[in-house]
Design a protein around this motif. Structure first.
Motif, PDB file in Angstrom:
ATOM      1  N   MET A   1      11.264 -12.786 -54.132  1.00  0.00           N
ATOM      2  CA  MET A   1      11.140 -12.559 -55.577  1.00  0.00           C
ATOM      3  C   MET A   1      12.483 -12.788 -56.260  1.00  0.00           C
ATOM      4  O   MET A   1      13.522 -12.397 -55.743  1.00  0.00           O
ATOM      5  CB  MET A   1      10.645 -11.132 -55.838  1.00  0.00           C
ATOM      6  CG  MET A   1      10.462 -10.808 -57.312  1.00  0.00           C
ATOM      7  SD  MET A   1       9.657  -9.214 -57.581  1.00  0.00           S
ATOM      8  CE  MET A   1       8.017  -9.563 -56.948  1.00  0.00           C
ATOM      9  N   ASP A  52       6.485 -13.467 -60.883  1.00  0.00           N
ATOM     10  CA  ASP A  52       7.249 -12.500 -60.097  1.00  0.00           C
ATOM     11  C   ASP A  52       7.872 -11.432 -60.997  1.00  0.00           C
ATOM     12  O   ASP A  52       7.889 -10.239 -60.649  1.00  0.00           O
ATOM     13  CB  ASP A  52       8.348 -13.203 -59.306  1.00  0.00           C
ATOM     14  CG  ASP A  52       7.816 -13.950 -58.091  1.00  0.00           C
ATOM     15  OD1 ASP A  52       6.641 -13.726 -57.742  1.00  0.00           O
ATOM     16  OD2 ASP A  52       8.567 -14.750 -57.507  1.00  0.00           O
ATOM     17  N   ALA A  55       5.210  -8.956 -62.083  1.00  0.00           N
ATOM     18  CA  ALA A  55       4.880  -8.016 -61.012  1.00  0.00           C
ATOM     19  C   ALA A  55       5.968  -6.957 -60.858  1.00  0.00           C
ATOM     20  O   ALA A  55       5.681  -5.764 -60.684  1.00  0.00           O
ATOM     21  CB  ALA A  55       4.664  -8.771 -59.706  1.00  0.00           C
ATOM     22  N   HIS A  69       2.523   1.384 -57.965  1.00  0.00           N
ATOM     23  CA  HIS A  69       2.341   0.461 -56.842  1.00  0.00           C
ATOM     24  C   HIS A  69       3.538  -0.467 -56.759  1.00  0.00           C
ATOM     25  O   HIS A  69       4.305  -0.617 -57.721  1.00  0.00           O
ATOM     26  CB  HIS A  69       1.055  -0.357 -57.021  1.00  0.00           C
ATOM     27  CG  HIS A  69      -0.189   0.435 -56.784  1.00  0.00           C
ATOM     28  ND1 HIS A  69      -0.732   0.631 -55.543  1.00  0.00           N
ATOM     29  CD2 HIS A  69      -0.997   1.105 -57.658  1.00  0.00           C
ATOM     30  CE1 HIS A  69      -1.827   1.369 -55.649  1.00  0.00           C
ATOM     31  NE2 HIS A  69      -2.001   1.678 -56.927  1.00  0.00           N
ATOM     32  N   ASP A  70       3.688  -1.122 -55.610  1.00  0.00           N
ATOM     33  CA  ASP A  70       4.821  -2.004 -55.412  1.00  0.00           C
ATOM     34  C   ASP A  70       4.552  -3.389 -56.013  1.00  0.00           C
ATOM     35  O   ASP A  70       3.416  -3.699 -56.405  1.00  0.00           O
ATOM     36  CB  ASP A  70       5.178  -2.107 -53.927  1.00  0.00           C
ATOM     37  CG  ASP A  70       4.066  -2.721 -53.083  1.00  0.00           C
ATOM     38  OD1 ASP A  70       3.145  -3.365 -53.649  1.00  0.00           O
ATOM     39  OD2 ASP A  70       4.110  -2.572 -51.852  1.00  0.00           O
ATOM     40  N   ALA A  72       4.213  -6.282 -54.730  1.00  0.00           N
ATOM     41  CA  ALA A  72       3.214  -7.098 -54.036  1.00  0.00           C
ATOM     42  C   ALA A  72       1.812  -6.784 -54.513  1.00  0.00           C
ATOM     43  O   ALA A  72       0.972  -7.685 -54.679  1.00  0.00           O
ATOM     44  CB  ALA A  72       3.330  -6.867 -52.519  1.00  0.00           C
ATOM     45  N   TYR A  73       1.543  -5.515 -54.755  1.00  0.00           N
ATOM     46  CA  TYR A  73       0.235  -5.115 -55.294  1.00  0.00           C
ATOM     47  C   TYR A  73       0.019  -5.736 -56.675  1.00  0.00           C
ATOM     48  O   TYR A  73      -1.025  -6.323 -56.959  1.00  0.00           O
ATOM     49  CB  TYR A  73       0.174  -3.588 -55.384  1.00  0.00           C
ATOM     50  CG  TYR A  73      -1.049  -3.060 -56.110  1.00  0.00           C
ATOM     51  CD1 TYR A  73      -2.197  -2.720 -55.419  1.00  0.00           C
ATOM     52  CD2 TYR A  73      -1.035  -2.903 -57.498  1.00  0.00           C
ATOM     53  CE1 TYR A  73      -3.311  -2.231 -56.083  1.00  0.00           C
ATOM     54  CE2 TYR A  73      -2.142  -2.418 -58.173  1.00  0.00           C
ATOM     55  CZ  TYR A  73      -3.283  -2.081 -57.463  1.00  0.00           C
ATOM     56  OH  TYR A  73      -4.395  -1.603 -58.130  1.00  0.00           O
ATOM     57  N   ALA A  75       1.449  -8.293 -57.938  1.00  0.00           N
ATOM     58  CA  ALA A  75       1.399  -9.760 -57.894  1.00  0.00           C
ATOM     59  C   ALA A  75      -0.036 -10.257 -57.770  1.00  0.00           C
ATOM     60  O   ALA A  75      -0.392 -11.311 -58.330  1.00  0.00           O
ATOM     61  CB  ALA A  75       2.242 -10.267 -56.731  1.00  0.00           C
ATOM     62  N   THR A  76      -0.872  -9.508 -57.062  1.00  0.00           N
ATOM     63  CA  THR A  76      -2.284  -9.878 -56.960  1.00  0.00           C
ATOM     64  C   THR A  76      -2.973  -9.789 -58.316  1.00  0.00           C
ATOM     65  O   THR A  76      -3.748 -10.674 -58.698  1.00  0.00           O
ATOM     66  CB  THR A  76      -2.996  -8.959 -55.951  1.00  0.00           C
ATOM     67  OG1 THR A  76      -2.391  -9.097 -54.668  1.00  0.00           O
ATOM     68  CG2 THR A  76      -4.475  -9.306 -55.846  1.00  0.00           C
TER      69      THR A  76
END
Length: 205
Positions: A1, A52, A55, A69-70, A72-73, A75-76
């Motif tokens: 990222m 990125d 997110a 949430h982090d 990566a979560y 980003a979805t």
């Protein structure tokens, strides 16, 4: 990222910690993401054109109903926001061009005006200029302090689009004055979307 791009966006004042989804729009062919609190019809982030960074911003400043949430979560959810929306069914409704915003009046009750309402914070106690209230009175419409005033603006906008502002100066006063007042309160970089609209309103249609 990309840490540098992820850290360049500051939260909107007073809009941190909301339970929010990710939405997006396209301006001049470039997709911009933003956080949106559906329960309160409220925009809760700047426009962010880097997935990125969106997110990372969401991980730092927004949450889901089960908590934070982090990246990566999030980003979805950002990827899903590019494919579909919880606000509109047709992608064309969330696609804009600078030239179009400058030269075309927004659709009454459309997505652009919905976003304007969701991102702005008008000072209700300050009211609107006297010429708008006087125009509403002459037209027999509810004034700016009425709960149904948004319908007044939509009705006036429909009339202006159909017949032109020169033939309906009071309706044009309501439309131009109310939208300009709202755009004056747009936070952060939402001027990318609404600045061209303000330029168009300042011209004679």
């Amino acid at each position: 990222m990309n840490t540098e791009s992820a850290s360049r966006y500051e939260p909107l004042p007073g809009r941190v910690g909301h339970v929010a989804a990710i939405e997006s729009l396209t301006l001049d062919g470039r997709r911009h993401f933003f956080g949106f609190d559906h329960r309160n019809d409220l925009v809760v982030s700047p426009l962010i054109d880097d997935p990125d960074a969106m997110a990372a911003f969401a991980a730092a400043h927004l949450r889901q109903s089960d908590g934070p949430h982090d990246p990566a979560y999030w980003a979805t959810l950002v990827a899903e926001a590019a494919e579909g929306s919880g606000l509109v069914e047709d992608d064309a409704e969330r696609t804009f061009t600078t030239d179009g915003l400058r030269t075309e009046l927004p659709e009454p009750g459309g997505h652009l005006l919905y976003l304007l309402d969701a991102v702005t914070e008008l000072d209700e106690e300050a009211g609107l200029p006297a010429d708008i209230e006087q125009a509403c009175e002459r037209l027999g419409y509810p004034g700016p302090d009425d709960d149904d005033f948004a319908d007044t603006v939509d009705d006036c906008l429909e009339t202006v689009i159909t017949h032109g502002p020169l033939h309906h100066p009071d309706e044009w006063t309501v439309v131009r004055g109310c939208l300009a007042a709202a755009i004056d309160t747009v936070p952060d970089n939402w001027g990318l979307l609404f600045g061209p609209l303000a330029e168009g309103l300042a011209r004679t249609h």
